[in-house]
Design a protein around this motif. Sequence first.
Motif, PDB file in Angstrom:
ATOM      1  N   PHE A 120       0.803  -1.219   0.000  1.00 29.17           N
ATOM      2  CA  PHE A 120       0.000   0.000   0.000  1.00 29.17           C
ATOM      3  C   PHE A 120       0.837   1.272   0.000  1.00 29.17           C
ATOM      4  O   PHE A 120       0.282   2.367  -0.038  1.00 29.17           O
ATOM      5  CB  PHE A 120      -0.939  -0.003   1.211  1.00 29.17           C
ATOM      6  N   GLY A 121       2.165   1.107   0.054  1.00 32.56           N
ATOM      7  CA  GLY A 121       3.051   2.260  -0.039  1.00 32.56           C
ATOM      8  C   GLY A 121       3.828   2.252  -1.339  1.00 32.56           C
ATOM      9  O   GLY A 121       3.614   3.089  -2.217  1.00 32.56           O
ATOM     10  N   VAL A 122       4.710   1.266  -1.488  1.00 36.60           N
ATOM     11  CA  VAL A 122       5.576   1.199  -2.669  1.00 36.60           C
ATOM     12  C   VAL A 122       4.777   0.908  -3.940  1.00 36.60           C
ATOM     13  O   VAL A 122       4.952   1.585  -4.965  1.00 36.60           O
ATOM     14  CB  VAL A 122       6.678   0.138  -2.467  1.00 36.60           C
ATOM     15  N   ALA A 123       3.909  -0.105  -3.904  1.00 35.64           N
ATOM     16  CA  ALA A 123       3.178  -0.498  -5.119  1.00 35.64           C
ATOM     17  C   ALA A 123       2.316   0.636  -5.681  1.00 35.64           C
ATOM     18  O   ALA A 123       2.433   0.962  -6.871  1.00 35.64           O
ATOM     19  CB  ALA A 123       2.333  -1.748  -4.859  1.00 35.64           C
ATOM     20  N   PRO A 124       1.439   1.279  -4.892  1.00 35.13           N
ATOM     21  CA  PRO A 124       0.643   2.378  -5.459  1.00 35.13           C
ATOM     22  C   PRO A 124       1.506   3.534  -5.958  1.00 35.13           C
ATOM     23  O   PRO A 124       1.186   4.155  -6.977  1.00 35.13           O
ATOM     24  CB  PRO A 124      -0.236   2.824  -4.280  1.00 35.13           C
ATOM     25  N   ALA A 125       2.610   3.824  -5.242  1.00 32.60           N
ATOM     26  CA  ALA A 125       3.493   4.916  -5.674  1.00 32.60           C
ATOM     27  C   ALA A 125       4.123   4.605  -7.028  1.00 32.60           C
ATOM     28  O   ALA A 125       4.218   5.478  -7.902  1.00 32.60           O
ATOM     29  CB  ALA A 125       4.580   5.151  -4.619  1.00 32.60           C
ATOM     30  N   PHE A 126       4.529   3.351  -7.238  1.00 33.72           N
ATOM     31  CA  PHE A 126       5.120   2.974  -8.517  1.00 33.72           C
ATOM     32  C   PHE A 126       4.077   2.964  -9.624  1.00 33.72           C
ATOM     33  O   PHE A 126       4.370   3.316 -10.775  1.00 33.72           O
ATOM     34  CB  PHE A 126       5.802   1.609  -8.411  1.00 33.72           C
ATOM     35  N   ILE A 127       2.865   2.528  -9.295  1.00 41.77           N
ATOM     36  CA  ILE A 127       1.786   2.578 -10.290  1.00 41.77           C
ATOM     37  C   ILE A 127       1.591   4.015 -10.760  1.00 41.77           C
ATOM     38  O   ILE A 127       1.526   4.301 -11.965  1.00 41.77           O
ATOM     39  CB  ILE A 127       0.476   2.014  -9.707  1.00 41.77           C
ATOM     40  N   MET A 128       1.507   4.936  -9.800  1.00 44.77           N
ATOM     41  CA  MET A 128       1.309   6.341 -10.146  1.00 44.77           C
ATOM     42  C   MET A 128       2.497   6.894 -10.927  1.00 44.77           C
ATOM     43  O   MET A 128       2.330   7.639 -11.909  1.00 44.77           O
ATOM     44  CB  MET A 128       1.086   7.163  -8.872  1.00 44.77           C
ATOM     45  N   TYR A 129       3.708   6.529 -10.537  1.00 37.33           N
ATOM     46  CA  TYR A 129       4.900   7.021 -11.224  1.00 37.33           C
ATOM     47  C   TYR A 129       4.897   6.586 -12.695  1.00 37.33           C
ATOM     48  O   TYR A 129       5.119   7.398 -13.596  1.00 37.33           O
ATOM     49  CB  TYR A 129       6.166   6.516 -10.542  1.00 37.33           C
ATOM     50  N   VAL A 130       4.649   5.316 -12.921  1.00 35.69           N
ATOM     51  CA  VAL A 130       4.729   4.782 -14.280  1.00 35.69           C
ATOM     52  C   VAL A 130       3.656   5.385 -15.188  1.00 35.69           C
ATOM     53  O   VAL A 130       3.929   5.740 -16.339  1.00 35.69           O
ATOM     54  CB  VAL A 130       4.629   3.239 -14.265  1.00 35.69           C
ATOM     55  N   VAL A 131       2.440   5.526 -14.686  1.00 37.07           N
ATOM     56  CA  VAL A 131       1.353   5.976 -15.570  1.00 37.07           C
ATOM     57  C   VAL A 131       1.221   7.487 -15.649  1.00 37.07           C
ATOM     58  O   VAL A 131       0.666   8.003 -16.625  1.00 37.07           O
ATOM     59  CB  VAL A 131      -0.011   5.373 -15.138  1.00 37.07           C
ATOM     60  N   ALA A 132       1.736   8.233 -14.643  1.00 37.60           N
ATOM     61  CA  ALA A 132       1.463   9.673 -14.620  1.00 37.60           C
ATOM     62  C   ALA A 132       2.682  10.560 -14.387  1.00 37.60           C
ATOM     63  O   ALA A 132       2.716  11.689 -14.878  1.00 37.60           O
ATOM     64  CB  ALA A 132       0.420   9.984 -13.539  1.00 37.60           C
ATOM     65  N   PHE A 133       3.670  10.089 -13.637  1.00 37.61           N
ATOM     66  CA  PHE A 133       4.763  10.969 -13.244  1.00 37.61           C
ATOM     67  C   PHE A 133       6.014  10.841 -14.102  1.00 37.61           C
ATOM     68  O   PHE A 133       6.888  11.707 -14.041  1.00 37.61           O
ATOM     69  CB  PHE A 133       5.158  10.713 -11.788  1.00 37.61           C
ATOM     70  N   SER A 134       6.128   9.778 -14.863  1.00 29.34           N
ATOM     71  CA  SER A 134       7.381   9.537 -15.587  1.00 29.34           C
ATOM     72  C   SER A 134       7.675  10.607 -16.632  1.00 29.34           C
ATOM     73  O   SER A 134       8.828  10.794 -17.034  1.00 29.34           O
ATOM     74  CB  SER A 134       7.350   8.151 -16.254  1.00 29.34           C
ATOM     75  N   GLY A 135       6.636  11.331 -17.073  1.00 29.15           N
ATOM     76  CA  GLY A 135       6.839  12.397 -18.064  1.00 29.15           C
ATOM     77  C   GLY A 135       7.126  13.749 -17.445  1.00 29.15           C
ATOM     78  O   GLY A 135       7.399  14.717 -18.159  1.00 29.15           O
ATOM     79  N   THR A 182       8.024  13.101  -5.238  1.00 28.01           N
ATOM     80  CA  THR A 182       6.610  12.792  -4.960  1.00 28.01           C
ATOM     81  C   THR A 182       6.402  11.290  -4.821  1.00 28.01           C
ATOM     82  O   THR A 182       5.681  10.836  -3.925  1.00 28.01           O
ATOM     83  CB  THR A 182       5.703  13.343  -6.071  1.00 28.01           C
ATOM     84  N   THR A 183       7.041  10.520  -5.707  1.00 28.77           N
ATOM     85  CA  THR A 183       6.904   9.067  -5.658  1.00 28.77           C
ATOM     86  C   THR A 183       7.489   8.509  -4.369  1.00 28.77           C
ATOM     87  O   THR A 183       6.897   7.632  -3.735  1.00 28.77           O
ATOM     88  CB  THR A 183       7.607   8.421  -6.868  1.00 28.77           C
ATOM     89  N   ALA A 184       8.655   9.030  -3.952  1.00 32.70           N
ATOM     90  CA  ALA A 184       9.307   8.538  -2.735  1.00 32.70           C
ATOM     91  C   ALA A 184       8.569   8.971  -1.473  1.00 32.70           C
ATOM     92  O   ALA A 184       8.536   8.238  -0.478  1.00 32.70           O
ATOM     93  CB  ALA A 184      10.753   9.034  -2.680  1.00 32.70           C
ATOM     94  N   LEU A 185       7.962  10.166  -1.539  1.00 30.83           N
ATOM     95  CA  LEU A 185       7.299  10.714  -0.352  1.00 30.83           C
ATOM     96  C   LEU A 185       6.186   9.809   0.158  1.00 30.83           C
ATOM     97  O   LEU A 185       6.030   9.622   1.372  1.00 30.83           O
ATOM     98  CB  LEU A 185       6.725  12.104  -0.686  1.00 30.83           C
TER      99      LEU A 185
END
Length: 224
Positions: A73-88, A97-100
């Motif tokens: 519930f910490g690392v997995a959702p953050a990585f999901i968000m990073y890959v689909v929305a933050f990587s650009g 933001t992803t690490a926070l």
Amino acid sequence: MIKKTLPSIFTVLNLFLGIVAIILVYTEKPSLAAVMVIIAMLMDGLDGRVARALNAQSEFGKELDSLSDVISFGVAPAFIMYVVAFSGLNPPTAWITTALFPICGALRLARFNVVEGIPGYFIGLPIPAAGGILCTLALFHQEIHPYILVASTVLLSYLMVSNIKYPSFKKVHVPKPVIWIAPLVVIGATAVAFAYPGPLSKLIFVPLVLYALYGTLQSFRKRR
């Protein structure tokens, strides 16, 4: 033996699903990854209740649960968000933001383990609820501006480490006969999740957001 290990089995399944979610998001299957997190939430809801119903609570189980929650519930959702929305986005914003989010989740769990809470309440938004909201928001990344998602991630991170009180439903009694059909419930829920990943995520999203808003609004009311 089975009686004592059953709660830990649910916890390990929770951890396993969190790892699978991370793998799925990197194989370009974010919807399935979010479903894994939602099913992990079900596991997380069962392990503590099963332990209390069977009188099988232990310090080992408590620590294992916290470690599993950081991943699922910490690392997995953050990585999901990073890959689909933050990587650009620009790297500092995306990385910080992803690490926070998992960092605040880990701080919240550490505080929960060592600080005596208020009976009937959680202090700070529970990490399963925060992770469920975040991974569901990630599914709508095409409809929501990336910086709104950044702000939402930061807000959820803050709510986890805040002193806002959220109702706890841990004391809800689960009859022992129900415990032994729990695996069938999990299998059924998993089948529904795979059959209807989009609608299920939306259904889960609504009560989680209402729960997050409830605690926040109650806090503001008490300050007035």
